[in-house]
Design an enzyme around this catalytic site. Structure first.
Site, PDB file in Angstrom:
ATOM      1  N   LYS A  12       0.860  -1.182   0.000  1.00  0.00           N
ATOM      2  CA  LYS A  12       0.000   0.000   0.000  1.00  0.00           C
ATOM      3  C   LYS A  12       0.901   1.238   0.000  1.00  0.00           C
ATOM      4  CE  LYS A  12      -4.504   0.911   0.263  1.00  0.00           C
ATOM      5  NZ  LYS A  12      -5.477   0.284  -0.656  1.00  0.00           N
ATOM      6  N   THR A  57      -3.866  -5.146   0.964  1.00  0.00           N
ATOM      7  CA  THR A  57      -3.232  -3.840   1.086  1.00  0.00           C
ATOM      8  C   THR A  57      -4.064  -2.905   1.961  1.00  0.00           C
ATOM      9  OG1 THR A  57      -4.257  -2.949  -0.935  1.00  0.00           O
ATOM     10  CG2 THR A  57      -2.136  -4.108  -1.162  1.00  0.00           C
ATOM     11  N   ARG A 174      29.825  32.029 -10.789  1.00  0.00           N
ATOM     12  CA  ARG A 174      28.445  31.733 -11.168  1.00  0.00           C
ATOM     13  C   ARG A 174      27.620  31.447  -9.929  1.00  0.00           C
ATOM     14  NH1 ARG A 174      28.031  25.411 -13.284  1.00  0.00           N
ATOM     15  NH2 ARG A 174      29.118  24.484 -11.500  1.00  0.00           N
ATOM     16  N   HIS A 245      20.017  25.879 -12.954  1.00  0.00           N
ATOM     17  CA  HIS A 245      20.788  26.903 -13.663  1.00  0.00           C
ATOM     18  C   HIS A 245      20.180  28.297 -13.495  1.00  0.00           C
ATOM     19  CE1 HIS A 245      23.086  23.739 -15.536  1.00  0.00           C
ATOM     20  NE2 HIS A 245      21.991  23.186 -16.031  1.00  0.00           N
TER      21      HIS A 245
END
Length: 290
Positions: A12, A57, A174, A245
């Site tokens: 489950k 389940t 950067r 980025h």
């Protein structure tokens, strides 16, 4: 040619469990996403449809909620309790895997004072654990997902190969940003889980912020190494770092310069850097990562 049944499991998935602890006037929230996966003697249900060895389940879902009734505690302990229960209570179940995601909530401040019952989801990443138990041994993973971090400087990327398809310029400065997805493997199952998580998280952040990065790969190795240095119970760290980025925006069409101030945060495509850092004497992982 014979056709045979291979590895299989069922369970489950993504049971959303929210527990509210009401201690006096001050409440606490535990917000979980719990997935159970079981394996064992399941040949009959695949080959003939017989379900006499299949724990429904829906029963698994009910167990997840019932076990939260008396307290969750650390998510690793909660997952271990569930995994051991499924294996020891069902003869046909030989292995149980329980994954728990714990979503962070932060107490609000109202009128300058911490609120007793008001919260906001915080952005400090999602704590995770995955436990596998086979009736004799338990393997425990911890981790964090979607931990977004950013350095505005202190990152470079240059000296890479160039060919006819290369347009990316080299840079000595950067923005470096990523959403950290990290998992770590413990050597055993008797650990100060909260302390290990807090130290591992702080180590990831310290290494990210303190590494002058020539590449995101270098930063990944520094982050994994720092966790292993500070948490002796952890023997292996796996990291997945999407490179978020940030591109300098060209403002010259508007007669403006851009002194490293305005960036376009790209959604996709993105670089994806993944790697494993581990102790050279780390014990075998067993089914922990499978």
């Amino acid at each position: 040619m014979a056709i045979v049944l291979g590895d299989n499991r069922y369970g489950k998935a993504e049971n959303r469990v929210v527990r509210v602890d009401r201690e006096g006037d001050e409440h606490r929230i535990t917000d979980l996403n719990v997935s159970v996966s079981l394996s064992g003697d399941m040949s009959d249900t695949h080959l003939t449809g017989a379900n006499d060895k299949v724990l429904a389940t829906d029963t698994q879902k009910n167990t997840v909620f019932a076990f939260a009734r008396d307290g969750v505690g650390e998510i690793e302990d909660y997952a271990l309790r569930l995994a051991r229960h499924f294996v020891t209570s069902q003869e046909s179940i030989h292995g149980a895997r329980v994954r728990v995601e714990s979503y962070p909530w932060q107490r609000l401040t109202v009128g300058g004072q911490p609120a007793h019952h008001s919260f906001a989801r915080s952005g400090g990443g999602t704590r995770t654990t995955t436990v596998h138990y086979d009736g004799e041994q338990a393997w425990v993973l911890g981790g964090v997902e979607d931990l977004t971090v950013l350095n505005t400087t202190g990152s470079e990327f240059w000296g890479f190969p160039r060919d006819g398809y290369t347009t990316l310029p080299e840079t000595k400065d950067r923005i470096l940003a990523t959403a950290v997805n990290a998992s770590w493997r413990f050597a055993g199952d008797d650990v100060d889980w909260a302390g290990a998580y807090d130290t591992a998280l702080a180590s990831l952040l310290d290494a990210f912020g303190g590494t002058h990065s020539q590449s995101l790969q270098q930063t990944l190795y520094a982050m994994g190494s720092r966790v292993l240095e500070t948490v002796p119970e952890i023997v292996e760290v796996r990291l997945s770092l999407p490179n978020k980025h940030h591109f300098l925006t060209d403002l010259s069409p508007f007669g403006l310069d851009n002194p490293g101030a305005i960036f376009h945060a790209a959604d996709r495509p993105y670089g994806l850097i993944e790697g494993t850092v581990l102790r050279d004497d780390a014990p075998a992982a067993g089914p922990a990562w499978s």
